[in-house]
Design a protein around this motif. Sequence first.
Motif, PDB file in Angstrom:
ATOM      1  N   PRO A  66       0.836  -1.134  -0.075  1.00  0.00           N
ATOM      2  CA  PRO A  66      -0.179  -0.113  -0.159  1.00  0.00           C
ATOM      3  C   PRO A  66       0.962   1.432   0.031  1.00  0.00           C
ATOM      4  CG  PRO A  66      -0.061  -1.013   2.158  1.00  0.00           C
ATOM      5  CD  PRO A  66       0.725  -1.978   1.311  1.00  0.00           C
ATOM      6  N   ALA A  67       0.609   2.025  -0.937  1.00  0.00           N
ATOM      7  CA  ALA A  67       1.467   3.289  -1.123  1.00  0.00           C
ATOM      8  C   ALA A  67       0.747   4.296  -0.461  1.00  0.00           C
ATOM      9  CB  ALA A  67       1.822   3.289  -2.556  1.00  0.00           C
ATOM     10  N   ALA A  68       1.554   5.450  -0.020  1.00  0.00           N
ATOM     11  CA  ALA A  68       0.986   6.768   0.369  1.00  0.00           C
ATOM     12  C   ALA A  68       0.364   7.286  -0.983  1.00  0.00           C
ATOM     13  CB  ALA A  68       1.675   7.522   0.981  1.00  0.00           C
ATOM     14  N   LEU A  69      -0.840   7.521  -1.480  1.00  0.00           N
ATOM     15  CA  LEU A  69      -1.313   8.198  -2.696  1.00  0.00           C
ATOM     16  C   LEU A  69      -1.212   9.200  -2.823  1.00  0.00           C
ATOM     17  CD1 LEU A  69      -4.195   5.811  -3.316  1.00  0.00           C
ATOM     18  CD2 LEU A  69      -2.088   5.867  -4.582  1.00  0.00           C
TER      19      LEU A  69
ATOM     20  N   GLN B 181      -9.720  12.313 -14.985  1.00  0.00           N
ATOM     21  CA  GLN B 181      -8.835  13.292 -15.557  1.00  0.00           C
ATOM     22  C   GLN B 181      -8.808  14.525 -14.638  1.00  0.00           C
ATOM     23  OE1 GLN B 181     -11.808  13.557 -18.769  1.00  0.00           O
ATOM     24  NE2 GLN B 181     -10.319  11.840 -20.132  1.00  0.00           N
ATOM     25  N   ASN B 182      -9.384  14.484 -13.450  1.00  0.00           N
ATOM     26  CA  ASN B 182      -9.557  15.557 -12.568  1.00  0.00           C
ATOM     27  C   ASN B 182      -8.038  15.674 -11.836  1.00  0.00           C
ATOM     28  OD1 ASN B 182     -10.025  17.539 -10.502  1.00  0.00           O
ATOM     29  ND2 ASN B 182     -12.210  16.971 -10.615  1.00  0.00           N
ATOM     30  N   PRO B 183      -7.420  16.777 -12.036  1.00  0.00           N
ATOM     31  CA  PRO B 183      -6.023  16.592 -11.504  1.00  0.00           C
ATOM     32  C   PRO B 183      -6.033  16.781  -9.972  1.00  0.00           C
ATOM     33  CG  PRO B 183      -6.682  18.914 -12.585  1.00  0.00           C
ATOM     34  CD  PRO B 183      -7.584  17.978 -12.959  1.00  0.00           C
ATOM     35  N   ASN B 184      -7.124  17.090  -9.355  1.00  0.00           N
ATOM     36  CA  ASN B 184      -7.327  17.258  -7.751  1.00  0.00           C
ATOM     37  C   ASN B 184      -7.720  15.822  -7.285  1.00  0.00           C
ATOM     38  OD1 ASN B 184      -7.010  19.940  -8.118  1.00  0.00           O
ATOM     39  ND2 ASN B 184      -8.979  20.172  -8.464  1.00  0.00           N
ATOM     40  N   LEU B 185      -7.887  14.789  -8.080  1.00  0.00           N
ATOM     41  CA  LEU B 185      -8.190  13.408  -7.607  1.00  0.00           C
ATOM     42  C   LEU B 185      -7.393  12.411  -7.696  1.00  0.00           C
ATOM     43  CD1 LEU B 185     -12.089  13.808  -8.559  1.00  0.00           C
ATOM     44  CD2 LEU B 185     -10.906  14.492  -6.206  1.00  0.00           C
ATOM     45  N   VAL B 186      -7.334  11.541  -6.997  1.00  0.00           N
ATOM     46  CA  VAL B 186      -6.372  10.189  -7.281  1.00  0.00           C
ATOM     47  C   VAL B 186      -7.368   9.089  -7.202  1.00  0.00           C
ATOM     48  CG1 VAL B 186      -5.572  10.223  -4.997  1.00  0.00           C
ATOM     49  CG2 VAL B 186      -4.207   9.113  -6.622  1.00  0.00           C
ATOM     50  N   PHE B 187      -7.048   7.994  -8.138  1.00  0.00           N
ATOM     51  CA  PHE B 187      -7.898   6.857  -8.207  1.00  0.00           C
ATOM     52  C   PHE B 187      -7.190   5.886  -7.493  1.00  0.00           C
ATOM     53  CE2 PHE B 187      -8.925   2.972 -11.000  1.00  0.00           C
ATOM     54  CZ  PHE B 187     -10.012   2.759 -10.222  1.00  0.00           C
ATOM     55  N   VAL B 188      -7.988   5.495  -6.401  1.00  0.00           N
ATOM     56  CA  VAL B 188      -7.610   4.635  -5.254  1.00  0.00           C
ATOM     57  C   VAL B 188      -7.626   3.276  -5.643  1.00  0.00           C
ATOM     58  CG1 VAL B 188      -7.542   4.163  -2.771  1.00  0.00           C
ATOM     59  CG2 VAL B 188      -8.037   6.509  -3.600  1.00  0.00           C
TER      60      VAL B 188
END
Lengths: 314, 543
Positions: B25-28, B287-294
């Motif tokens: 598990p990485a710190a995302l 595509q939203n730069p403020n979000l990350v796919f977990v």
Amino acid sequence: MRTFLIRRLASMLGVLAVVAIATFLIIFLAPGDPAVLMLGDQADQESVARLHREMGLDRPLLVRLVLWFAQLVRGDLGRSIYHGEPVLRMVLSRVEPSLLVALLGTGLAVVLGVPLGVLAATRRAAVTDRLIMAGSVLGLSVPSFWMALNLILLFSVYLRWTPVSGYVPVAQDPWETLRALILPCVSVGITQAAWLARVTRSAMLEVLLQEYVRTARSKGLRERVVLTRHALRNVLLPVVTVTGIVMITLFSSAVIIEVIFGLPGIGRLVTDSVLRRDYPVIQGSILFVAVCFAFINLLVDLAYVYLDPRVHYA
Amino acid sequence: MRTDRARPGHAVLALLAVVLLGYAPAALTAPAAEQPKRGGVIRIGLPTDPGGIDPHILTTGQDHRVVAWEIFEQLFTTDAGTKIIPMLAEGYTLSRDRRVYTFRLRQGITFHNGKEMTSEDVLASLHRWVAVGGRMGNLVKLVADTRTPESWLRAADRYTVQVTLTKPSVALLQGLSTIRQGAYIVPKEIIDKYGTRRITEWGDNIGTGPFRLVSWTKDQSIRLARYEGYKPRSDAPVGYGGARVPYVDVIEFLVIPDPAVRAAELEVGKIHILSQGPVSALKRLQQNPNLVFVKGAPSWYDHIYFNLRNGVFAEPRDRAMKLRQAVLAAINVREVAQVSYGDPALYRLDPGYMWKETLWWTDACKEFYNQASPAKAKKLLQEAGYRGEKIRFRTSGDRAELLVFTEAVTRQLKEIGMNVEIAAMDYGSYTKAWFAPTGWELSALQATFRDDPILLPFWASSDIFARPTREQMPHLYEQETRLITEDDLDKRRTILAEMQCTFYKEALHIRLADAFEVRFASRVLRNFKNTPEIFLWNVWLRQ
């Protein structure tokens, strides 16, 4: 009038008793088990039996019916199987958002629908009439959930004017309550306005052909006076009937709108409880809606007397 | 007595699994060097209100766990590779005959009501956990005399608890660390108040965790606040274990039933974590730069139960097995997954009954998985003398994800000439039908992520979906008993591989594809990990 009221209230009790028994039986005849729903795929016979005992579901149907009626007489609607809270408290906590959606949504529908209906009737077959009727067909055809999602996309996500979802009680912050309710009320109000516009138009057309309207016109009254004093008042009877139906529909069954906007209303309480097989809440909330339905119908009947002097209740 | 606190073999295996499988598990959402900051509110959108969070009883799903997990703690927990590590316990010793566990508790740990946690709370919690049943508790009953607390539990002193089993077993340690229906420690007075009844007053949900429950507005929101009296462990964070530090002031769970609306709330920044989002929003959110796919571990895999007790897949034995093998041979898992999830980012083909992210993963007998061979299937049907008997395939109509894969599989089975008929019910009715021994031949469901193979729901001893009786398939019971009673990790792994092969060779069950949920986190969250379960200790907000 008093006799009428007493008779109506007595018949309401009868109706509510029938609703109570029917709801009870229908729910218990439907398959499904709240205990297994809670336990998921790790359910085992022992845990299910323990939860059944805890929920009182191990007793015979008739015993449960008698116990429930005994509770009802004491004004107790029981406790939610799922949440563990008293049903009456849960139902009452859901009244505010549902009532506000119903009142504001109906208000919007009346303010938009009735004048447009009158306008369409007076401009019969002209371009205005056709445009209004086309608009009303569109308003009726567009599903309110689709409109709701698009309104959210435009006003909440892109323009950031209104919150996407959620509800703030009036006592906490009335301005935020209003902001939270704008989109839900517009979503339901537009559809209902379209319906009201059509009802108003056809009622108006009928009234405009009446002889007393011709008489009023032949007396040389101005068209506005003919419309407002003579025609509109007679149109109000069917419009009030429909408005009553609109209001109770929005109060009890605006489920999709409540789900989309995350409003903790009565409709969502009923559907969530059905999916969870939370029997006491289903029974309690349906009974509550039936009471509201009966009262709104009574109010509509009383409004007839006020609006139309020809109506008397012996 | 021998000390068995940190088995070196386990650690090596864990490391190997991580290295070989490439999973850690990485710190995302944070640069490694960033200084943690205290304060702020994290908001999470939940699809439904969990109703209650009694840690010993309810298991319905993520909505329950994600809340309970911040409040309650166990004696043990797991690292990223599902290795068991201490949490409220300092460690344990195991007697020479491997039946008596002695747990030393950490001292100075307080519950959210201010009371110190002692042996008596642990004793009461462990006994209630077993008494209320549930899969894990029932397994412990098989290896301990749990009729009364005294018959298996003893407080050696204020901070030492002894547990006596009747035979060696891994079930105890597993139960003490597992997330679902695990042995969470709650104050004795709460157990005295409720016994085995569910905790119904929300204010009675008192644990030792980094956050405490401060308000619950049903079907609207649940609010947790940092527990100021929390004492983190001194060891470094690893997986779910090590030091848990509550940085944010408040965690708020908002009930937002509509998935599209939950996604919109994430986009406008009202919530920071979206779980179970809509597949249709995947591309837009990516595509939203403020979000990350977990994308941590799969949330579940789709699977199909055969009715192994009655009907064409149960009797007569040889013919029934051939028919089941025909079904297994016919299914094209990739096609079913593509139809179900649409985007390859959301599914993964894997033959292992235990997930790749666990220490247990094995691809034993993988040749039976995803055969996609209609020709072989037809031949098997012919050999079995299939005469077009009706196959009733039960599923739920209001769980779109179940219905879609049921339909896809049904199409494939019809292509080989099987007379399959879908029986779709509302989910409530469907759960009732799980206990029905007749009236169906196939049933569709999803197996959610588990950390130990004994928790898988389709083994022979499970009470649902008409598992075979001991007389019908004694070998399955024998294998399962060995898996429960063996406490050596390597041997258990071998037993699991054996069981997996039995299930594949005899076609006792159909495993389809792993599914990843649409889970996104805002980049405002720092040090948020991509573990299967969401947790919010050690997470702070960018300021």
